[in-house]
Design a protein around this motif. Sequence first.
Motif, short mmCIF file in Angstrom:
data_model
loop_
_atom_site.label_atom_id
_atom_site.label_comp_id
_atom_site.label_asym_id
_atom_site.label_seq_id
_atom_site.Cartn_x
_atom_site.Cartn_y
_atom_site.Cartn_z
N SER A 101 0.83 -1.20 0.00
CA SER A 101 0.00 0.00 0.00
C SER A 101 0.86 1.25 0.00
O SER A 101 0.56 2.23 -0.67
N LEU A 102 1.95 1.21 0.78
CA LEU A 102 2.80 2.40 0.92
C LEU A 102 3.55 2.72 -0.36
O LEU A 102 3.83 3.88 -0.65
N LEU A 130 2.42 2.30 -3.25
CA LEU A 130 1.42 2.62 -4.28
C LEU A 130 1.61 4.00 -4.91
O LEU A 130 1.58 4.13 -6.14
N PRO A 131 1.82 5.07 -4.08
CA PRO A 131 1.97 6.39 -4.69
C PRO A 131 3.15 6.46 -5.67
O PRO A 131 3.14 7.27 -6.58
N VAL A 175 -3.25 -5.21 -4.70
CA VAL A 175 -3.19 -4.24 -5.79
C VAL A 175 -3.41 -4.92 -7.14
O VAL A 175 -3.09 -4.38 -8.19
N ILE A 180 -5.24 -0.44 7.76
CA ILE A 180 -4.56 -0.30 6.48
C ILE A 180 -5.54 -0.53 5.32
O ILE A 180 -5.60 0.28 4.39
N PHE A 213 -6.78 2.04 2.56
CA PHE A 213 -6.53 1.67 1.16
C PHE A 213 -7.81 1.84 0.34
O PHE A 213 -7.79 2.36 -0.77
N THR A 238 -3.93 7.79 2.16
CA THR A 238 -2.54 7.35 2.37
C THR A 238 -2.10 7.57 3.81
O THR A 238 -1.38 6.74 4.38
N VAL A 274 -3.11 4.68 5.84
CA VAL A 274 -2.31 3.49 5.53
C VAL A 274 -0.96 3.57 6.24
O VAL A 274 -0.52 2.61 6.89
N VAL A 275 -0.31 4.75 6.13
CA VAL A 275 0.99 4.93 6.79
C VAL A 275 0.83 4.76 8.30
O VAL A 275 1.63 4.07 8.96
N ALA A 307 0.55 1.12 9.16
CA ALA A 307 1.84 0.43 9.01
C ALA A 307 2.76 0.76 10.18
O ALA A 307 3.43 -0.12 10.73
#
Lengths: 228, 224
Positions: free
Chosen positions: A81-82, A84-85, A169, B178, B182, B187, B190-191, B194
């Motif tokens: 997920s991280l 992704l950007p 993803v 998360i 998502f 974001t 999500v961060v 994590a």
Amino acid sequence: MGAPNCLVTNDWICGEYLRTRGEELTDALLQHVGITVASVLIALAVAVPLALLVRARPRFAGPVLGLTTLLYTVPSLAMFSLLLPFFGLSAALVVTGLVLYALTILVRNTLAGLAAVPAETREAARGMGYGSLRLLWQVELPLALPVLMAGIRMATVSTIALTTVGSVVGRGGLGNLIEDALPTFFKAQMLAASVLCVLLAVTADLLLLGLQRLLTPWARIRTAPGGE
Amino acid sequence: MGVVTDAWAWLTTGAHWTGEDGIGQRLAEHVYVSGAALLIASALALPLGLWLGHLGRGGALAVNVSNVGRAIPVFAVLALFMVSPLRNAGYVPTVVALVLFAMPPLLTNAYVGVREVDRAAVRAARGMGMTGGQIFRRVELPLARPVVMTGIRSAAVQVVATATVAAMVGQGGLGRIITAGFATYDTAQVVAGAVLVALLALLVEGVLVAADRLFAHDRRLTER
């Protein structure tokens, strides 16, 4: 169509599924293999130089080992997920995440393999006039190979298992099929994809073991029956 | 850097900590499933590994189980559980999947730890007339402790990190933060999720290291 269709009754094992969706399974399997191979090869290309750097400059040991271990504690779901950007919904995203995980195993095993080379062997080679590059290539790396290969096997097998999480993803190979089957309780697809994933890991492990034997014929002689 | 400050802002918003999907609830679920899985896996794998190591048998088994264990995709196992009757059993699917995941490294390290104890020390103990049980308790176990503890620590860290996958099949834990982030392209969330998991993993590792030191310290004092 007299017999009851196992796709309709949603059986765990369903020949009809394998027949009609064989192509889908093959595509997913190929994506899985591609992602795994790319990840392990890139990780290896990064890990070996990193390990050599750590060995040559011990003050890098703390940061490099610390960072790779820290990366290992980042959950795979979050890692994908991280990233992704930076990568978007691409295979590169999943490969990058998996490379970061494999690094921990490969750096450690490369270092352990090099450390296991006996000092007297190294000195003998130096005494015979080997330069450091030739020493590394012809003496140290071959002797480190069994431990290094053990690391590659470990990294490959866990990468195959982790690739499934890439389905978050949409690039999880066989994991995609599992994820697609989840909402509809499509048991045949789920079981087929899971079993294929485990079979792939076992096959890869055996292939790598065979490669290791080919590359280290001297190890076989030593452990041959009656060789002790 | 914007993401980091956004994540910090998300984490420090009081409303995100409470309620059914709040950090508090998710953290509790995460600790519960990870802790339960680790305890069950240890209870099953450690005695078996230590015993096999003491006997000096089953080495191939211990090592191969470890390799097979790495091949098990937790996501696939969880997904299979979720379409079986187990799905109605609360956290059981996650705990069972994590137990399967945690057992191999525990088993291997327990076996290797005992196996790698200096054979000369074991022979000396036998020469002094110690029985098998005494050798195991007084010689092999203390000397194997560091390797066994390393196995427990790495299993714990991996279990905490892997428990997030439970969210992919709708089970609880910090992974839900998360996946929720998502789903909404948030974001920062999500961060934040994590970071929470990584912090929990590091905290668990720290606690285990401290407990190990304390235990080793106690031993030294009582044996003096």
